[in-house]
Design a protein around this motif. Sequence first.
Motif, PDB file in Angstrom:
ATOM      1  N   GLU A  95      16.473  67.619 -40.701  1.00  0.00           N
ATOM      2  CA  GLU A  95      17.474  68.723 -40.172  1.00  0.00           C
ATOM      3  C   GLU A  95      17.192  69.983 -41.288  1.00  0.00           C
ATOM      4  OE1 GLU A  95      21.299  67.748 -39.394  1.00  0.00           O
ATOM      5  OE2 GLU A  95      20.778  67.291 -37.313  1.00  0.00           O
ATOM      6  N   VAL A  96      17.351  69.352 -42.637  1.00  0.00           N
ATOM      7  CA  VAL A  96      17.218  70.198 -43.718  1.00  0.00           C
ATOM      8  C   VAL A  96      15.649  71.031 -43.756  1.00  0.00           C
ATOM      9  CG1 VAL A  96      17.007  70.554 -46.109  1.00  0.00           C
ATOM     10  CG2 VAL A  96      18.693  69.044 -45.333  1.00  0.00           C
ATOM     11  N   ILE A  97      15.007  70.418 -43.507  1.00  0.00           N
ATOM     12  CA  ILE A  97      13.460  70.910 -43.351  1.00  0.00           C
ATOM     13  C   ILE A  97      13.407  72.057 -42.194  1.00  0.00           C
ATOM     14  CG2 ILE A  97      10.973  70.445 -42.748  1.00  0.00           C
ATOM     15  CD1 ILE A  97      11.557  67.683 -44.167  1.00  0.00           C
ATOM     16  N   LEU A  98      13.756  71.617 -41.258  1.00  0.00           N
ATOM     17  CA  LEU A  98      13.812  72.470 -39.764  1.00  0.00           C
ATOM     18  C   LEU A  98      14.799  73.814 -40.145  1.00  0.00           C
ATOM     19  CD1 LEU A  98      13.478  70.059 -36.625  1.00  0.00           C
ATOM     20  CD2 LEU A  98      12.035  71.725 -37.780  1.00  0.00           C
ATOM     21  N   VAL A  99      15.943  73.683 -40.606  1.00  0.00           N
ATOM     22  CA  VAL A  99      16.848  74.729 -40.629  1.00  0.00           C
ATOM     23  C   VAL A  99      16.443  75.688 -41.939  1.00  0.00           C
ATOM     24  CG1 VAL A  99      19.117  75.508 -40.993  1.00  0.00           C
ATOM     25  CG2 VAL A  99      18.737  73.481 -39.457  1.00  0.00           C
ATOM     26  N   ARG A 100      15.451  76.818 -41.633  1.00  0.00           N
ATOM     27  CA  ARG A 100      15.051  77.480 -42.551  1.00  0.00           C
ATOM     28  C   ARG A 100      14.973  78.848 -41.956  1.00  0.00           C
ATOM     29  NH1 ARG A 100      10.503  74.049 -41.594  1.00  0.00           N
ATOM     30  NH2 ARG A 100       8.902  75.169 -40.587  1.00  0.00           N
ATOM     31  N   PRO A 101      14.740  79.906 -42.861  1.00  0.00           N
ATOM     32  CA  PRO A 101      14.697  81.358 -42.196  1.00  0.00           C
ATOM     33  C   PRO A 101      13.423  81.356 -41.434  1.00  0.00           C
ATOM     34  CG  PRO A 101      15.033  81.511 -44.600  1.00  0.00           C
ATOM     35  CD  PRO A 101      15.043  79.925 -44.482  1.00  0.00           C
ATOM     36  N   GLY A 102      13.408  82.107 -40.212  1.00  0.00           N
ATOM     37  CA  GLY A 102      12.435  82.154 -39.248  1.00  0.00           C
ATOM     38  C   GLY A 102      12.538  81.117 -37.945  1.00  0.00           C
ATOM     39  N   LEU A 103      13.725  80.410 -38.159  1.00  0.00           N
ATOM     40  CA  LEU A 103      14.001  79.342 -37.252  1.00  0.00           C
ATOM     41  C   LEU A 103      13.951  80.060 -35.680  1.00  0.00           C
ATOM     42  CD1 LEU A 103      14.702  76.298 -36.250  1.00  0.00           C
ATOM     43  CD2 LEU A 103      16.989  76.814 -36.729  1.00  0.00           C
ATOM     44  N   GLY A 104      13.087  79.718 -34.769  1.00  0.00           N
ATOM     45  CA  GLY A 104      13.314  80.236 -33.520  1.00  0.00           C
ATOM     46  C   GLY A 104      13.445  79.499 -32.390  1.00  0.00           C
ATOM     47  N   ARG A 105      13.296  79.859 -31.134  1.00  0.00           N
ATOM     48  CA  ARG A 105      13.389  79.070 -30.076  1.00  0.00           C
ATOM     49  C   ARG A 105      12.689  77.753 -29.790  1.00  0.00           C
ATOM     50  NH1 ARG A 105      17.517  79.425 -27.369  1.00  0.00           N
ATOM     51  NH2 ARG A 105      17.444  81.710 -27.260  1.00  0.00           N
ATOM     52  N   LEU A 153      31.371  67.241 -42.779  1.00  0.00           N
ATOM     53  CA  LEU A 153      30.595  68.378 -42.978  1.00  0.00           C
ATOM     54  C   LEU A 153      29.399  68.593 -42.158  1.00  0.00           C
ATOM     55  CD1 LEU A 153      29.955  67.488 -46.777  1.00  0.00           C
ATOM     56  CD2 LEU A 153      30.906  69.605 -45.843  1.00  0.00           C
ATOM     57  N   SER A 154      28.808  67.497 -41.159  1.00  0.00           N
ATOM     58  CA  SER A 154      28.034  67.778 -40.151  1.00  0.00           C
ATOM     59  C   SER A 154      28.299  68.507 -38.909  1.00  0.00           C
ATOM     60  CB  SER A 154      27.511  66.250 -39.623  1.00  0.00           C
ATOM     61  OG  SER A 154      28.344  65.670 -38.911  1.00  0.00           O
ATOM     62  N   ILE A 155      29.824  68.538 -38.768  1.00  0.00           N
ATOM     63  CA  ILE A 155      30.347  69.222 -37.559  1.00  0.00           C
ATOM     64  C   ILE A 155      30.057  70.744 -37.343  1.00  0.00           C
ATOM     65  CG2 ILE A 155      32.499  70.066 -36.334  1.00  0.00           C
ATOM     66  CD1 ILE A 155      33.975  67.380 -37.654  1.00  0.00           C
ATOM     67  N   GLY A 156      30.270  71.557 -38.487  1.00  0.00           N
ATOM     68  CA  GLY A 156      29.846  72.770 -38.472  1.00  0.00           C
ATOM     69  C   GLY A 156      28.358  72.994 -38.079  1.00  0.00           C
ATOM     70  N   PRO A 157      27.411  72.426 -38.671  1.00  0.00           N
ATOM     71  CA  PRO A 157      25.850  72.673 -38.385  1.00  0.00           C
ATOM     72  C   PRO A 157      25.678  71.974 -36.932  1.00  0.00           C
ATOM     73  CG  PRO A 157      26.037  71.582 -40.479  1.00  0.00           C
ATOM     74  CD  PRO A 157      27.382  71.780 -40.118  1.00  0.00           C
ATOM     75  N   THR A 158      26.282  71.223 -36.446  1.00  0.00           N
ATOM     76  CA  THR A 158      26.210  70.520 -35.108  1.00  0.00           C
ATOM     77  C   THR A 158      26.540  71.782 -34.008  1.00  0.00           C
ATOM     78  OG1 THR A 158      26.216  68.254 -35.671  1.00  0.00           O
ATOM     79  CG2 THR A 158      26.934  69.003 -33.353  1.00  0.00           C
ATOM     80  N   ILE A 159      27.640  72.371 -34.255  1.00  0.00           N
ATOM     81  CA  ILE A 159      28.375  73.256 -33.695  1.00  0.00           C
ATOM     82  C   ILE A 159      27.218  74.356 -33.447  1.00  0.00           C
ATOM     83  CG2 ILE A 159      29.932  75.223 -33.157  1.00  0.00           C
ATOM     84  CD1 ILE A 159      31.920  72.767 -34.072  1.00  0.00           C
ATOM     85  N   ARG A 160      26.666  75.042 -34.754  1.00  0.00           N
ATOM     86  CA  ARG A 160      25.856  76.163 -34.735  1.00  0.00           C
ATOM     87  C   ARG A 160      24.474  75.636 -34.004  1.00  0.00           C
ATOM     88  NH1 ARG A 160      27.828  80.844 -35.160  1.00  0.00           N
ATOM     89  NH2 ARG A 160      29.488  80.957 -36.974  1.00  0.00           N
ATOM     90  N   ILE A 161      24.141  74.671 -34.338  1.00  0.00           N
ATOM     91  CA  ILE A 161      22.913  74.283 -33.497  1.00  0.00           C
ATOM     92  C   ILE A 161      22.991  74.544 -31.928  1.00  0.00           C
ATOM     93  CG2 ILE A 161      21.284  72.284 -33.114  1.00  0.00           C
ATOM     94  CD1 ILE A 161      21.858  71.627 -36.020  1.00  0.00           C
ATOM     95  N   ALA A 162      24.126  73.977 -31.532  1.00  0.00           N
ATOM     96  CA  ALA A 162      24.418  74.126 -30.070  1.00  0.00           C
ATOM     97  C   ALA A 162      24.269  75.575 -29.501  1.00  0.00           C
ATOM     98  CB  ALA A 162      25.687  73.358 -29.582  1.00  0.00           C
ATOM     99  N   ARG A 163      25.072  76.354 -30.344  1.00  0.00           N
ATOM    100  CA  ARG A 163      25.135  77.723 -30.044  1.00  0.00           C
ATOM    101  C   ARG A 163      23.873  78.350 -29.999  1.00  0.00           C
ATOM    102  NH1 ARG A 163      30.836  79.258 -33.397  1.00  0.00           N
ATOM    103  NH2 ARG A 163      32.124  78.352 -31.874  1.00  0.00           N
ATOM    104  N   ARG A 185      22.511  76.147 -43.844  1.00  0.00           N
ATOM    105  CA  ARG A 185      21.936  75.094 -45.115  1.00  0.00           C
ATOM    106  C   ARG A 185      22.638  74.733 -46.209  1.00  0.00           C
ATOM    107  NH1 ARG A 185      16.716  74.434 -45.593  1.00  0.00           N
ATOM    108  NH2 ARG A 185      16.634  74.226 -47.735  1.00  0.00           N
ATOM    109  N   SER A 186      23.881  75.325 -46.382  1.00  0.00           N
ATOM    110  CA  SER A 186      24.890  75.252 -47.590  1.00  0.00           C
ATOM    111  C   SER A 186      25.442  73.845 -47.149  1.00  0.00           C
ATOM    112  CB  SER A 186      25.728  76.252 -47.757  1.00  0.00           C
ATOM    113  OG  SER A 186      26.535  76.520 -46.762  1.00  0.00           O
ATOM    114  N   PHE A 187      25.821  73.779 -45.706  1.00  0.00           N
ATOM    115  CA  PHE A 187      26.571  72.605 -45.355  1.00  0.00           C
ATOM    116  C   PHE A 187      25.610  71.451 -45.254  1.00  0.00           C
ATOM    117  CE2 PHE A 187      29.784  75.545 -43.656  1.00  0.00           C
ATOM    118  CZ  PHE A 187      31.041  74.702 -43.508  1.00  0.00           C
ATOM    119  N   LEU A 188      24.362  71.516 -44.787  1.00  0.00           N
ATOM    120  CA  LEU A 188      23.621  70.331 -45.072  1.00  0.00           C
ATOM    121  C   LEU A 188      23.095  69.988 -46.354  1.00  0.00           C
ATOM    122  CD1 LEU A 188      20.815  71.670 -42.428  1.00  0.00           C
ATOM    123  CD2 LEU A 188      22.465  70.015 -42.186  1.00  0.00           C
ATOM    124  N   LYS A 189      23.104  70.893 -47.355  1.00  0.00           N
ATOM    125  CA  LYS A 189      22.968  70.738 -48.894  1.00  0.00           C
ATOM    126  C   LYS A 189      24.075  69.834 -49.244  1.00  0.00           C
ATOM    127  CE  LYS A 189      19.947  74.244 -50.028  1.00  0.00           C
ATOM    128  NZ  LYS A 189      19.778  75.683 -50.759  1.00  0.00           N
TER     129      LYS A 189
END
Length: 146
Positions: free
Chosen positions: A24-34, A91-101, A122-126
């Motif tokens: 997840e840390v690797i994939l969530v980076r600037p330029g993340l697209g569809r 801490l994982s709740i926020g990223p999960t919600i964001r990913i779904a959105r 990324r701050s949550f993942l870190k």
Amino acid sequence: MTDLILTIIHHLLAFALAGVLAAEVILVRPGLGRRNLALLGRIDAVYGGLAALLVLIGASRVYFGLKGWEFYVYNPTFWAKMVAFTAVGLLSIGPTIRIARWRGAGGGEAYVVPDAEIARVRSFLKAEVAVFALIPIFAAAMARGY
């Protein structure tokens, strides 16, 4: 034999969970697209499933393991480990919600997640990674009687 099998499964699940968090840390980076959002969604679902299995196997170790439930219930290091695990889960709740959105956002194939949102997730993942690192530390201390 039951204790050994439960311990092996517990450790394998913990390592798998760490690996999925790293993905997840690797994939969530600037330029993340569809293109990568579907993969990220599947990885996040696996993360949740592994965490649930880890809790189930961990509880089985408490009740069916050789040390007995008393070892765990009265051990402050065990509870520190549980607090760390719970913190990682929260801490994982926020990223999960964001990913779904993000996955549900319009914009078609050209959709790219805004960099500000990426930075927040990324701050949550870190933070998850940092707190997750405490879990094996507490586990090692607990196994040695601390």
